[in-house]
Design a protein around this motif. Structure first.
Motif, PDB file in Angstrom:
ATOM      1  N   PRO A   1       1.008  -1.278  -0.119  1.00 39.89           N
ATOM      2  CA  PRO A   1       0.019  -0.033   0.127  1.00 39.89           C
ATOM      3  C   PRO A   1       0.780   1.184  -0.094  1.00 39.89           C
ATOM      4  CG  PRO A   1      -1.038  -1.690   1.479  1.00 39.89           C
ATOM      5  CD  PRO A   1       0.357  -2.092   1.030  1.00 39.89           C
ATOM      6  N   ALA A   2       1.917   1.307   0.832  1.00 38.76           N
ATOM      7  CA  ALA A   2       2.776   2.700   0.789  1.00 38.76           C
ATOM      8  C   ALA A   2       4.081   2.279  -0.017  1.00 38.76           C
ATOM      9  CB  ALA A   2       3.202   2.581   2.371  1.00 38.76           C
ATOM     10  N   LEU A   3       4.574   1.299  -0.799  1.00 35.49           N
ATOM     11  CA  LEU A   3       5.870   1.590  -1.339  1.00 35.49           C
ATOM     12  C   LEU A   3       5.617   0.269  -2.625  1.00 35.49           C
ATOM     13  CD1 LEU A   3       7.971  -1.206  -0.333  1.00 35.49           C
ATOM     14  CD2 LEU A   3       7.508   0.297   1.453  1.00 35.49           C
ATOM     15  N   LEU A   4       6.746   0.614  -3.540  1.00 39.55           N
ATOM     16  CA  LEU A   4       6.836  -0.746  -4.396  1.00 39.55           C
ATOM     17  C   LEU A   4       8.241  -1.173  -4.238  1.00 39.55           C
ATOM     18  CD1 LEU A   4       5.591  -1.419  -6.925  1.00 39.55           C
ATOM     19  CD2 LEU A   4       6.886   0.174  -8.145  1.00 39.55           C
ATOM     20  N   SER A   5       8.226  -2.539  -4.032  1.00 42.46           N
ATOM     21  CA  SER A   5       9.690  -3.294  -3.783  1.00 42.46           C
ATOM     22  C   SER A   5       9.985  -4.184  -4.807  1.00 42.46           C
ATOM     23  CB  SER A   5       9.307  -3.852  -2.429  1.00 42.46           C
ATOM     24  OG  SER A   5      10.374  -4.596  -1.903  1.00 42.46           O
ATOM     25  N   CYS A   6      11.240  -4.460  -4.990  1.00 43.53           N
ATOM     26  CA  CYS A   6      11.731  -5.406  -5.871  1.00 43.53           C
ATOM     27  C   CYS A   6      12.218  -6.538  -5.092  1.00 43.53           C
ATOM     28  CB  CYS A   6      12.838  -4.920  -6.806  1.00 43.53           C
ATOM     29  SG  CYS A   6      13.587  -6.122  -8.021  1.00 43.53           S
ATOM     30  N   ARG A   7      11.693  -7.920  -5.275  1.00 46.20           N
ATOM     31  CA  ARG A   7      12.128  -8.860  -4.328  1.00 46.20           C
ATOM     32  C   ARG A   7      12.957  -9.795  -5.305  1.00 46.20           C
ATOM     33  NH1 ARG A   7       7.226 -11.889  -2.044  1.00 46.20           N
ATOM     34  NH2 ARG A   7       7.499 -10.262  -0.549  1.00 46.20           N
ATOM     35  N   ILE A   8      14.045 -10.059  -4.936  1.00 45.28           N
ATOM     36  CA  ILE A   8      14.960 -11.280  -5.307  1.00 45.28           C
ATOM     37  C   ILE A   8      14.446 -12.498  -4.779  1.00 45.28           C
ATOM     38  CG2 ILE A   8      17.227 -12.314  -5.678  1.00 45.28           C
ATOM     39  CD1 ILE A   8      18.040  -9.329  -5.299  1.00 45.28           C
ATOM     40  N   TRP A   9      13.798 -13.361  -5.437  1.00 43.24           N
ATOM     41  CA  TRP A   9      13.280 -14.719  -5.193  1.00 43.24           C
ATOM     42  C   TRP A   9      13.942 -15.975  -5.157  1.00 43.24           C
ATOM     43  CZ3 TRP A   9      10.525 -18.191  -8.087  1.00 43.24           C
ATOM     44  CH2 TRP A   9       9.931 -17.618  -9.079  1.00 43.24           C
ATOM     45  N   LEU A  10      15.048 -15.809  -6.423  1.00 40.65           N
ATOM     46  CA  LEU A  10      15.864 -17.036  -6.723  1.00 40.65           C
ATOM     47  C   LEU A  10      17.089 -16.459  -7.138  1.00 40.65           C
ATOM     48  CD1 LEU A  10      15.756 -19.972  -7.350  1.00 40.65           C
ATOM     49  CD2 LEU A  10      14.967 -19.599  -9.531  1.00 40.65           C
ATOM     50  N   ALA A  11      18.013 -17.069  -6.798  1.00 46.85           N
ATOM     51  CA  ALA A  11      19.612 -16.512  -7.340  1.00 46.85           C
ATOM     52  C   ALA A  11      20.444 -17.911  -7.193  1.00 46.85           C
ATOM     53  CB  ALA A  11      20.182 -15.453  -6.386  1.00 46.85           C
ATOM     54  N   GLY A  12      21.315 -18.138  -8.071  1.00 49.60           N
ATOM     55  CA  GLY A  12      22.314 -19.171  -8.029  1.00 49.60           C
ATOM     56  C   GLY A  12      23.303 -18.716  -8.847  1.00 49.60           C
ATOM     57  N   GLY A  13      24.563 -19.316  -8.521  1.00 47.67           N
ATOM     58  CA  GLY A  13      25.548 -19.178  -9.456  1.00 47.67           C
ATOM     59  C   GLY A  13      26.947 -18.900  -8.593  1.00 47.67           C
ATOM     60  N   GLU A  14      27.593 -17.841  -9.052  1.00 45.41           N
ATOM     61  CA  GLU A  14      28.712 -17.394  -8.478  1.00 45.41           C
ATOM     62  C   GLU A  14      28.565 -16.121  -7.806  1.00 45.41           C
ATOM     63  OE1 GLU A  14      31.795 -17.078 -11.561  1.00 45.41           O
ATOM     64  OE2 GLU A  14      31.690 -19.267 -11.961  1.00 45.41           O
ATOM     65  N   TYR A  15      29.092 -16.092  -6.534  1.00 48.36           N
ATOM     66  CA  TYR A  15      28.518 -15.072  -5.520  1.00 48.36           C
ATOM     67  C   TYR A  15      29.093 -13.713  -6.210  1.00 48.36           C
ATOM     68  CZ  TYR A  15      28.879 -12.001  -1.621  1.00 48.36           C
ATOM     69  OH  TYR A  15      28.619 -10.973  -0.641  1.00 48.36           O
ATOM     70  N   VAL A  16      30.300 -13.474  -6.926  1.00 50.07           N
ATOM     71  CA  VAL A  16      30.717 -12.135  -7.160  1.00 50.07           C
ATOM     72  C   VAL A  16      29.942 -11.703  -8.453  1.00 50.07           C
ATOM     73  CG1 VAL A  16      32.742 -11.159  -8.399  1.00 50.07           C
ATOM     74  CG2 VAL A  16      33.200 -12.550  -6.461  1.00 50.07           C
ATOM     75  N   GLU A  17      29.627 -12.913  -9.108  1.00 52.06           N
ATOM     76  CA  GLU A  17      28.741 -12.417 -10.300  1.00 52.06           C
ATOM     77  C   GLU A  17      27.341 -12.132  -9.926  1.00 52.06           C
ATOM     78  OE1 GLU A  17      29.278 -14.244 -14.414  1.00 52.06           O
ATOM     79  OE2 GLU A  17      27.806 -15.564 -13.298  1.00 52.06           O
ATOM     80  N   LEU A  18      26.797 -12.805  -8.767  1.00 53.03           N
ATOM     81  CA  LEU A  18      25.441 -12.627  -8.504  1.00 53.03           C
ATOM     82  C   LEU A  18      25.398 -11.198  -7.937  1.00 53.03           C
ATOM     83  CD1 LEU A  18      24.282 -15.750  -6.793  1.00 53.03           C
ATOM     84  CD2 LEU A  18      23.474 -14.711  -8.604  1.00 53.03           C
ATOM     85  N   ARG A  19      26.627 -10.585  -7.215  1.00 52.25           N
ATOM     86  CA  ARG A  19      26.435  -9.198  -6.730  1.00 52.25           C
ATOM     87  C   ARG A  19      26.577  -8.023  -7.892  1.00 52.25           C
ATOM     88  NH1 ARG A  19      25.958  -8.716  -1.182  1.00 52.25           N
ATOM     89  NH2 ARG A  19      26.531  -6.457  -1.351  1.00 52.25           N
ATOM     90  N   GLU A  20      27.246  -8.654  -8.960  1.00 53.29           N
ATOM     91  CA  GLU A  20      27.150  -7.761 -10.415  1.00 53.29           C
ATOM     92  C   GLU A  20      25.813  -7.640 -10.766  1.00 53.29           C
ATOM     93  OE1 GLU A  20      29.494  -5.640 -11.561  1.00 53.29           O
ATOM     94  OE2 GLU A  20      30.543  -6.030  -9.608  1.00 53.29           O
ATOM     95  N   ILE A  21      25.001  -8.692 -10.846  1.00 49.55           N
ATOM     96  CA  ILE A  21      23.758  -8.821 -11.381  1.00 49.55           C
ATOM     97  C   ILE A  21      22.469  -7.893 -10.390  1.00 49.55           C
ATOM     98  CG2 ILE A  21      21.440 -10.258 -11.523  1.00 49.55           C
ATOM     99  CD1 ILE A  21      23.443 -12.594 -12.258  1.00 49.55           C
ATOM    100  N   GLU A  22      22.825  -8.079  -8.862  1.00 46.33           N
ATOM    101  CA  GLU A  22      22.287  -7.201  -8.009  1.00 46.33           C
ATOM    102  C   GLU A  22      22.302  -5.653  -8.409  1.00 46.33           C
ATOM    103  OE1 GLU A  22      22.377  -5.945  -3.274  1.00 46.33           O
ATOM    104  OE2 GLU A  22      23.872  -7.170  -3.996  1.00 46.33           O
ATOM    105  N   LYS A  23      23.478  -5.178  -8.729  1.00 46.86           N
ATOM    106  CA  LYS A  23      23.784  -3.772  -9.041  1.00 46.86           C
ATOM    107  C   LYS A  23      22.771  -3.095 -10.171  1.00 46.86           C
ATOM    108  CE  LYS A  23      28.425  -3.545  -7.726  1.00 46.86           C
ATOM    109  NZ  LYS A  23      29.890  -3.622  -8.311  1.00 46.86           N
ATOM    110  N   GLN A  24      22.750  -4.460 -11.334  1.00 49.64           N
ATOM    111  CA  GLN A  24      21.777  -3.892 -12.353  1.00 49.64           C
ATOM    112  C   GLN A  24      20.229  -3.992 -12.011  1.00 49.64           C
ATOM    113  OE1 GLN A  24      22.702  -6.957 -15.390  1.00 49.64           O
ATOM    114  NE2 GLN A  24      25.069  -6.659 -15.082  1.00 49.64           N
ATOM    115  N   VAL A  25      19.698  -4.841 -11.160  1.00 52.12           N
ATOM    116  CA  VAL A  25      18.607  -5.177 -10.693  1.00 52.12           C
ATOM    117  C   VAL A  25      18.249  -3.810  -9.662  1.00 52.12           C
ATOM    118  CG1 VAL A  25      17.116  -6.435  -9.288  1.00 52.12           C
ATOM    119  CG2 VAL A  25      18.640  -7.757 -10.643  1.00 52.12           C
ATOM    120  N   ILE A  26      19.140  -3.311  -8.975  1.00 49.03           N
ATOM    121  CA  ILE A  26      18.820  -2.192  -8.237  1.00 49.03           C
ATOM    122  C   ILE A  26      18.543  -0.964  -9.046  1.00 49.03           C
ATOM    123  CG2 ILE A  26      19.807  -0.623  -6.662  1.00 49.03           C
ATOM    124  CD1 ILE A  26      20.873  -2.994  -4.939  1.00 49.03           C
ATOM    125  N   GLU A  27      19.425  -0.735  -9.979  1.00 50.78           N
ATOM    126  CA  GLU A  27      19.237   0.204 -11.143  1.00 50.78           C
ATOM    127  C   GLU A  27      17.796   0.265 -11.634  1.00 50.78           C
ATOM    128  OE1 GLU A  27      21.577   1.831 -14.916  1.00 50.78           O
ATOM    129  OE2 GLU A  27      22.650   0.825 -13.527  1.00 50.78           O
TER     130      GLU A  27
END
Length: 91
Positions: free
Chosen positions: A25-51
């Protein structure tokens, strides 16, 4: 459903992330509900997702996963709850 635009698929060379947008009701949120692979690569994907999430008006990120993620991501994520589940049997 990814094809129905209800979820977003974020592939990389050795990793993948799936997100969904949650309307509260008060906000819009982006939920990561599945992630797998290499940790460093996932953190890079996270940056793209946040943007991307900021660009569509999200003001919060969420993720669901194993408690181990809370320890690994403690630098910039806060554990705010636990998702629990149980199996059910046909009787």
């Amino acid at each position: 459903m990814i094809n129905g635009k209800e979820a977003q698929f974020w592939p990389a060379q050795n990793s993948v992330m799936v997100t969904e947008v949650i309307r509260y009701p008060a906000l819009l949120s982006c939920r990561i509900w599945l992630a797998g692979g290499e940790y460093v690569e996932l953190r890079e994907i996270e940056k793209q997702v946040i943007e991307w999430a900021r660009g569509i008006g999200c003001t919060r990120m969420e993720l669901s996963g194993r408690r181990g993620w809370a320890r690994k991501l403690a630098e910039d994520w806060n554990e705010v709850g636990v998702i629990m589940a149980k199996g059910i049997k046909n009787e």
